[in-house]
Design an enzyme around this catalytic site. Structure first.
Site, PDB file in Angstrom:
ATOM      1  N   HIS A 100       0.810  -1.227   0.000  1.00  0.00           N
ATOM      2  CA  HIS A 100       0.000   0.000   0.000  1.00  0.00           C
ATOM      3  C   HIS A 100       0.843   1.276   0.000  1.00  0.00           C
ATOM      4  CE1 HIS A 100      -4.069  -1.714   0.580  1.00  0.00           C
ATOM      5  NE2 HIS A 100      -3.352  -2.759   0.939  1.00  0.00           N
TER       6      HIS A 100
ATOM      7  N   ASP B 150       3.503   9.640  -1.009  1.00  0.00           N
ATOM      8  CA  ASP B 150       2.278   8.963  -0.599  1.00  0.00           C
ATOM      9  C   ASP B 150       2.014   7.827  -1.573  1.00  0.00           C
ATOM     10  OD1 ASP B 150      -0.019   8.500   0.838  1.00  0.00           O
ATOM     11  OD2 ASP B 150      -0.730  10.561   0.737  1.00  0.00           O
TER      12      ASP B 150
HETATM   13  C1  GDG Z   1      -1.947   4.178   3.279  1.00  0.00           C
HETATM   14  C2  GDG Z   1      -0.945   4.828   2.323  1.00  0.00           C
HETATM   15  C3  GDG Z   1      -2.666   4.666   0.514  1.00  0.00           C
HETATM   16  C4  GDG Z   1      -8.802  10.372   7.577  1.00  0.00           C
HETATM   17  N1  GDG Z   1      -9.175  11.111   8.618  1.00  0.00           N
HETATM   18  C5  GDG Z   1     -10.365  10.634   9.038  1.00  0.00           C
HETATM   19  C6  GDG Z   1     -10.719   9.576   8.222  1.00  0.00           C
HETATM   20  N2  GDG Z   1      -9.732   9.419   7.331  1.00  0.00           N
HETATM   21  C7  GDG Z   1      -9.706   8.398   6.276  1.00  0.00           C
HETATM   22  C8  GDG Z   1      -9.810   9.025   4.920  1.00  0.00           C
HETATM   23  C9  GDG Z   1      -9.131   7.986   4.047  1.00  0.00           C
HETATM   24  C10 GDG Z   1      -8.095   7.361   4.978  1.00  0.00           C
HETATM   25  O1  GDG Z   1      -8.457   7.737   6.299  1.00  0.00           O
HETATM   26  C11 GDG Z   1      -6.688   7.875   4.704  1.00  0.00           C
HETATM   27  O2  GDG Z   1      -6.194   7.225   3.583  1.00  0.00           O
HETATM   28  P1  GDG Z   1      -4.935   7.738   2.746  1.00  0.00           P
HETATM   29  O3  GDG Z   1      -4.844   6.971   1.497  1.00  0.00           O
HETATM   30  O4  GDG Z   1      -5.096   9.185   2.492  1.00  0.00           O
HETATM   31  O5  GDG Z   1      -3.639   7.562   3.663  1.00  0.00           O
HETATM   32  P2  GDG Z   1      -2.922   6.457   4.660  1.00  0.00           P
HETATM   33  O6  GDG Z   1      -3.662   6.293   5.903  1.00  0.00           O
HETATM   34  O7  GDG Z   1      -1.526   6.939   4.818  1.00  0.00           O
HETATM   35  O8  GDG Z   1      -2.913   5.057   3.874  1.00  0.00           O
HETATM   36  C12 GDG Z   1      -1.703   5.600   1.246  1.00  0.00           C
HETATM   37  C13 GDG Z   1      -3.524   3.882   1.485  1.00  0.00           C
HETATM   38  O9  GDG Z   1      -2.719   3.233   2.475  1.00  0.00           O
HETATM   39  C14 GDG Z   1      -4.343   2.823   0.761  1.00  0.00           C
HETATM   40  O10 GDG Z   1      -3.556   1.924   0.058  1.00  0.00           O
HETATM   41  O11 GDG Z   1      -3.497   5.459  -0.302  1.00  0.00           O
HETATM   42  O12 GDG Z   1      -0.792   6.161   0.342  1.00  0.00           O
HETATM   43  O13 GDG Z   1      -0.065   5.701   3.008  1.00  0.00           O
HETATM   44  O14 GDG Z   1     -10.028   6.990   3.645  1.00  0.00           O
HETATM   45  O15 GDG Z   1     -11.163   9.229   4.619  1.00  0.00           O
HETATM   46  N3  GDG Z   1     -11.881   8.911   8.382  1.00  0.00           N
HETATM   47  C15 GDG Z   1     -12.704   9.302   9.387  1.00  0.00           C
HETATM   48  N4  GDG Z   1     -12.378  10.308  10.226  1.00  0.00           N
HETATM   49  C16 GDG Z   1     -11.237  11.005  10.096  1.00  0.00           C
HETATM   50  O16 GDG Z   1     -10.963  11.913  10.880  1.00  0.00           O
HETATM   51  N5  GDG Z   1     -13.865   8.676   9.552  1.00  0.00           N
END
Ligand code: GDG
Length: 736
Positions: A166, A382
């Site tokens: 990921h 990212d």
């Molecule tokens: C890793 C990789 C890759 C965030 N704040 C809240 C909340 N979120 C949710 C968002 C989104 C998720 O968390 C964050 O996903 P990301 O992809 O932006 O980032 P990582 O956590 O670093 O994930 C990344 C991912 O894995 C998937 O393969 O894209 O690059 O680093 O869904 O909506 N959700 C809620 N409250 C919050 O305050 N409910």
């Protein structure tokens, strides 16, 4: 019925301990949603850590957890406090996470955490192995479990294993600094299919595999320990309809239904005020570029003072890994920067940054997504970034502008976003201005295209694409036309040899009887091999023929006092039992004078490669050269030489890390047929490993027992895995 086993560090469940009572609720994260159909439909099983350590669970409670999670089609891997400290916080988050995100200065290697990482991966392997039946498919997720594919493959070679990373896979120059680089790659190569978010990560991974493990890679397939492993990119999507539906519902809600957060946002959005709201959401992680984003916003306010009181950055930073020192420092730095900007620019009625350091409920997330005109997403690295895609999904009126870092995997798909370099404050500030000024028509045109892509390739499509690729990958071995040379076939070989009927064995030398060595001249026959060949050759009904691309001189030196038949230079000359060498094909070698300087110029510019001059051919060996450079040179040489050799009878042979220029009038197939015209053999056996041996496999009669060494596509009837296996078969023949 076969099932799919999903394996990740954490189970997709929230488990809370209320005294001795357990509360288990399914989590609603992106991965859990995407995998739902895989998990629920196929009688699937999800294996992972429950979130509670052994210390928190006395044996009775532990059984309770096991029972509760099994109702959700899950099984736990039990980890203790030390495991979590060293495997999760230590090796995964203080070593692999920074390294894979190009923060080498943050990467801390310690033997204790490495040993724990190995041990925890073994714990996962034990649970998977205990629960998997033959025919099941295993899908492993992410950087906490890089060793798991190999640990499973070793014990259960017939299970089909997929792995998805990921986070980014870094370039070779970064990855090579890591002390356990070899072990990690070997661990990953236990999988049959390896998936990455983008082609760049795939490319970096293949480059490291080629350079560190010296594996053969063709396009996106790796040949490793006689397995073919497929590597591909599968950009992860989101649960598009969930976000879109939530946004539609949100837009229709009455005043009373609105959340407190929404009411506060509405206060800011009084019609006619011409105010812009800019959103950023991330875990508080140093890869997400939060300090640079605040600095760029500060720079924007200085450069464009007309936006004072007219713009607000709403920044949601979700607490994360707070036990790791760099995260503590980042929190301090972020607090300080927000304080500095708000202190310098605020007025009595306006604060430029609204900063939330907490997790918000899903409904509030939708409030933010739908209310903000601009999403400013600026990670410095990212893997993908799902927030960018979620913002797009909630823009039901097709308005809004996405400003996205070019360092996020999502940029590759989200072409219509404004792309920024997160290290360039000027670029970020100007892009923010461009976003503010963007006419509605342009916003809608861009947003429509973005939505089309994000809705089409959603998380369900991502999961189903990966699974169908895993199904195809595991079938590649069974679609190979050659059959494995199993024990019953070996018995039939030995029976034929024992029958006293006439037999001939054509044996290629390099890659068939001996393994390759760095310098061709070092691959001399060892005493054991010579003894084995003698034992076979002593059988009165058997003729043993060494048929090689090596020149007469080398074969003569190595097999001087042996009675074997030798065929050199792919079939140019031959020494029959007890006779002198004779030429099978008269060849002109004048062409060498012209071709040699061309090959030399390439050898000079490809360190580690060299030219071998044979009697009738020229070979460019690149086994010891940087493989990526060599492959580039190979296609250049092919282009240059193809024009040189047109209208001649020369041909280019692409062997095992060697390119050979030789006459097309000669090949091993013709040489074998020459022998078959001289003698009538009742049984014919031929063993070979590379392209040059394919002529032999093709030209020999249909009933010949042709055996390829290695798993490449072949005209041979059977295949074996290695030189060692060839020797085992020859030993069986010798002893029969
Ligand atoms: C890793 C990789 C890759 C965030 N704040 C809240 C909340 N979120 C949710 C968002 C989104 C998720 O968390 C964050 O996903 P990301 O992809 O932006 O980032 P990582 O956590 O670093 O994930 C990344 C991912 O894995 C998937 O393969 O894209 O690059 O680093 O869904 O909506 N959700 C809620 N409250 C919050 O305050 N409910």
């Amino acid at each position: 019925m076969n099932k799919t086993i999903i394996v990740s560090n954490r189970l997709p469940l929230q488990i809370k301990l209320d005294g001795s009572e357990l509360q288990v609720t399914p989590s609603v994260g992106g991965l859990a949603t995407g995998m739902k159909s895989v998990h629920r439909n196929s009688n699937g099983l999800w294996i992972g850590w429950s979130g509670l350590t052994d210390e928190e669970l006395h044996p009775e409670l532990s059984k309770k957890v096991e029972r509760a999670v099994s109702k959700e089609q899950c099984a736990t891997v039990n980890l203790n406090k030390e495991d979590i400290k060293h495997y999760y916080y230590g090796f995964s988050n203080r070593m692999l996470w920074p390294l894979f995100h190009y923060f080498i200065e943050y990467a801390e290697f310690s033997m204790t955490s490495w040993e724990t990482y190995k041990r925890v991966n073994e714990k996962f392997a034990e649970v998977v192995i205990a629960r998997a039946n033959d025919g099941d498919k295993i899908w492993i997720h992410d950087y906490q479990l890089l060793l798991l594919p190999q640990l499973i493959k070793e014990k259960r070679p017939h299970l089909s294993i997929g792995f998805f990373l990921h986070i980014p896979f870094p370039s070779f120059e970064i990855f090579r600094t890591f002390p356990k680089r070899k072990e990690i790659l070997e661990g990953m190569l236990g999988a049959d299919l390896l998936g990455f978010h983008t082609y760049d990560y795939e490319r970096h991974f293949l480059s490291s595999v080629k350079r560190i493990l010296h594996c053969d890679v063709s396009f996106n397939k790796i040949n490793y320990q006689n397995r073919t492993i497929k590597v591909d990119s599968f950009p992860m999507g989101i649960d598009y309809s969930k976000f879109e539906q939530a946004a539609l519902k949100h837009n229709n809600q009455s005043e009373e239904e609105k959340s407190e957060v929404q009411k506060r946002l509405d206060d800011h959005l009084v019609p006619g005020k011409d105010v812009k709201m800019v959103l950023s959401i991330d875990r508080l992680d140093y890869t997400k570029g939060i300090p640079n984003r605040i600095r760029a916003f500060e720079y924007f306010l200085t450069k464009y003072p007309q936006y004072k009181e007219k713009i607000r950055l709403i920044m949601l930073a979700v607490p994360s890994r707070s036990k790791v020192p760099q995260y503590k420092r980042l929190k301090e730095e972020t607090d300080e920067l927000v304080g500095r900007v708000n202190g310098a620019f605020s007025t009595v009625s306006w604060t430029p940054i609204w900063y939330f350091f907490r997790t918000m409920p899903f409904e509030n997330l939708i409030d933010l997504y739908t209310s903000c005109d601009i999403a400013l997403i600026t990670p410095v690295r990212d893997g993908m970034n799902l927030v960018a895609k979620e913002y797009v999904a909630t823009r039901t009126n097709n308005d809004g502008v996405l400003v996205l870092s070019e360092m996020a995997g999502a940029t590759k798909e989200l072409n219509e976003a404004i792309h920024i370099n997160p290290y360039d404050l000027e670029d970020m500030a100007n892009s923010l201005k461009q976003a503010i000024d963007m006419p509605l028509e342009e916003q809608q045109r861009r947003m429509k295209s973005l939505k089309k892509r994000v809705s089409r390739y959603d998380v369900k499509k991502w999961a189903s694409d990966f699974m169908s690729s895993l199904n195809d990958t595991h079938n590649t071995l069974s679609t190979m036309e050659a059959d494995p040379l199993d024990n019953s076939l070996i018995t039939s070989f030995t029976e034929a040899i024992n029958s006293n009927e006439t037999c001939v064995l054509f044996l290629d030398y390099d890659g068939t009887l001996v393994n390759f060595s760095e310098r061709p001249e070092d691959a001399i026959p060892d005493p054991k091999l010579l003894e084995l060949l003698h034992d076979i050759n002593e059988k009165p009904n058997v003729d043993l023929v060494i048929i090689s691309g090596r020149d007469q001189k080398s074969l003569n030196n190595w097999f001087k006092n042996t009675p074997f038949t030798l065929i050199s230079d792919h079939g140019v000359s031959m020494r029959s039992k007890g006779e002198n060498w004779k030429i099978l094909e008269r060849l002109n070698t004048d062409w060498m004078e012209d071709i040699k300087p061309v090959l030399e110029s390439f050898a000079d510019r490809t360190p580690g490669s060299f030219i071998e001059e044979k009697n009738f051919s020229l070979a460019w060996h690149y086994r010891n050269a940087d493989i990526e450079l060599a492959q580039k040179r190979l296609s250049e040489i092919n282009t240059v030489l193809t024009s040189f050799i047109s209208n001649t009878d020369l041909t280019l042979l692409d062997g095992n890390k060697v390119l050979e220029v030789k006459s097309s009038k000669v090949n091993k197939g013709r040489a074998c047929n020459y022998m078959l015209q001289q003698h009538k053999y009742q049984h014919i056996f031929a063993f070979g490993d590379d392209w040059t041996d394919e002529f032999m496999f093709e030209d020999l009669p249909k009933h010949a027992h042709t055996v390829k060494v290695g798993l490449q596509k072949t005209k041979a009837r059977y295949y074996l895995d290695s030189v060692e296996q060839v020797r085992t078969v020859l030993t069986a023949i010798a002893k029969s």
